[in-house]
Design a protein around this motif. Structure first.
Motif, mmCIF file in Angstrom:
data_model
loop_
_atom_site.group_PDB
_atom_site.id
_atom_site.type_symbol
_atom_site.label_atom_id
_atom_site.label_comp_id
_atom_site.label_asym_id
_atom_site.label_seq_id
_atom_site.Cartn_x
_atom_site.Cartn_y
_atom_site.Cartn_z
ATOM 1 N N PHE A 1 16.934 15.078 46.307
ATOM 2 C CA PHE A 1 17.095 14.079 47.255
ATOM 3 C C PHE A 1 16.822 12.527 47.164
ATOM 4 C CE2 PHE A 1 15.334 17.838 50.094
ATOM 5 C CZ PHE A 1 16.787 18.139 50.381
ATOM 6 N N TYR A 2 15.961 12.471 45.690
ATOM 7 C CA TYR A 2 15.645 11.132 45.287
ATOM 8 C C TYR A 2 16.828 10.657 44.015
ATOM 9 C CZ TYR A 2 10.980 11.848 47.264
ATOM 10 O OH TYR A 2 9.896 12.060 48.032
ATOM 11 N N ASN A 3 17.001 9.183 43.944
ATOM 12 C CA ASN A 3 17.825 8.765 42.885
ATOM 13 C C ASN A 3 16.849 8.840 41.679
ATOM 14 O OD1 ASN A 3 19.752 8.132 44.563
ATOM 15 N ND2 ASN A 3 18.898 6.115 45.022
ATOM 16 N N MET A 4 17.481 8.514 40.470
ATOM 17 C CA MET A 4 16.581 8.576 39.238
ATOM 18 C C MET A 4 15.550 7.515 39.373
ATOM 19 S SD MET A 4 15.749 10.416 36.750
ATOM 20 C CE MET A 4 16.909 11.580 36.419
ATOM 21 N N ASP A 5 15.887 6.611 39.652
ATOM 22 C CA ASP A 5 14.977 5.314 39.546
ATOM 23 C C ASP A 5 13.846 5.755 40.508
ATOM 24 O OD1 ASP A 5 16.492 5.227 42.071
ATOM 25 O OD2 ASP A 5 16.616 2.945 41.891
ATOM 26 N N GLU A 6 13.847 6.396 41.534
ATOM 27 C CA GLU A 6 12.880 6.774 42.642
ATOM 28 C C GLU A 6 11.752 7.825 41.702
ATOM 29 O OE1 GLU A 6 14.342 6.237 47.159
ATOM 30 O OE2 GLU A 6 15.370 7.906 45.842
ATOM 31 N N LEU B 1 11.627 8.279 38.598
ATOM 32 C CA LEU B 1 10.943 7.594 37.651
ATOM 33 C C LEU B 1 9.599 6.904 37.860
ATOM 34 C CD1 LEU B 1 10.665 6.697 34.426
ATOM 35 C CD2 LEU B 1 12.474 4.830 35.054
ATOM 36 N N VAL B 2 9.836 6.239 39.031
ATOM 37 C CA VAL B 2 8.650 5.460 39.507
ATOM 38 C C VAL B 2 7.732 6.397 39.952
ATOM 39 C CG1 VAL B 2 7.659 4.225 41.652
ATOM 40 C CG2 VAL B 2 9.835 3.327 40.462
ATOM 41 N N LYS B 3 8.100 7.417 40.608
ATOM 42 C CA LYS B 3 6.836 8.770 40.917
ATOM 43 C C LYS B 3 6.418 9.087 39.819
ATOM 44 C CE LYS B 3 6.548 12.413 44.062
ATOM 45 N NZ LYS B 3 5.771 13.385 43.141
ATOM 46 N N TYR B 4 6.966 9.430 38.836
ATOM 47 C CA TYR B 4 6.608 9.860 37.446
ATOM 48 C C TYR B 4 5.731 9.084 36.659
ATOM 49 C CZ TYR B 4 6.504 11.083 32.368
ATOM 50 O OH TYR B 4 6.500 11.507 31.102
ATOM 51 N N ILE C 1 10.006 10.695 28.297
ATOM 52 C CA ILE C 1 10.168 10.660 29.662
ATOM 53 C C ILE C 1 11.486 11.475 29.808
ATOM 54 C CG2 ILE C 1 10.264 9.061 31.512
ATOM 55 C CD1 ILE C 1 8.510 7.232 30.137
ATOM 56 N N ALA C 2 12.281 11.218 29.242
ATOM 57 C CA ALA C 2 13.462 11.651 29.557
ATOM 58 C C ALA C 2 13.756 13.261 29.414
ATOM 59 C CB ALA C 2 14.652 11.360 28.482
#
Length: 210
Positions: free
Chosen positions: A144-149, A151-154, A174-175
């Motif tokens: 449900f999340y975009n990759m930018d979301e 990444l921020v959560k990570y 990270i990738a």
């Protein structure tokens, strides 16, 4: 070791159980980046975390990894519990995120303590519930999340686990853990930097305001 047990688990376990853990448990120290459990290993003991943090990863057929969740002080791994009880091979990889101290519990004690100690039984069930919730959050983030979301959560999770605003990870690392490409990660990190949310350094990321 007994002092470590009392400090970390006296609010969870009965004194008699802590004494038994002290008698049969094996203290183990692992360095940051060291593997604790590898995919395909038979799990002979269950870890209780005294300090540090461990990341739990899955691997696909191409060898790419996906971060499932982190274990912190006072935690154990539900996947390890399942492998111990079923005497099956591990389906996860566990790597120390920080220098970590563990107490390894022999698998033959797990079933015995489940019947003998209510606190142990509750701990096992609560651990299953906590890890399942974390895995569902991981699935939700992928679905449900975009990759930018994601990444921020990570990055937020990394900051919480390490208690440090400096994240010592490369874009490639990270990738791997987000199961995406380095190019995508680098582009999104640059975007976050331009927004003033992070500062990019060589092999590290400083979180300013996420």
């Amino acid at each position: 070791m007994l002092d470590n047990l009392k400090e970390n688990f006296s609010h969870i376990f009965e004194d008699a159980l802590i004494d038994e853990i002290g008698q049969v448990g094996v203290l183990k120290e692992v360095k940051e980046g060291e593997k604790v459990i590898e995919i395909g290993d038979y799990v002979r003991s269950m870890p209780l975390l005294i300090s540090g943090a461990i990341k739990i990863l899955r691997e696909d057929d191409d060898g790419d990894e996906l971060l499932l969740y982190f274990l912190e002080r006072g935690d154990t791994c539900a996947m390890t519990l399942t492998c111990c009880l079923g005497q099956t091979k591990s389906e996860i990889r566990a790597i120390a995120e920080l220098d970590t101290t563990l107490i390894m519990i022999p698998i033959q004690k797990m079933e015995e303590w489940t019947g003998k100690y209510k606190s142990w039984r509750n701990f096992v069930f609560q651990s299953y519930h906590a890890r399942l919730t974390e895995m569902l959050e991981t699935i939700d983030s992928i679905a449900f999340y975009n990759m930018d979301e994601r990444l921020v959560k990570y990055l937020q999770n990394k900051q919480k686990i390490t208690n440090d605003s400096l994240i010592n990870s490369t874009h490639q690392e990270i990738a791997y853990e987000l199961h995406t490409s380095r190019v995508v990660v680098s582009r999104l990190l640059k975007k976050l930097e331009s927004m003033g949310k992070i500062e990019l350094n060589r092999n590290s990321i400083k979180i300013i305001a996420l």
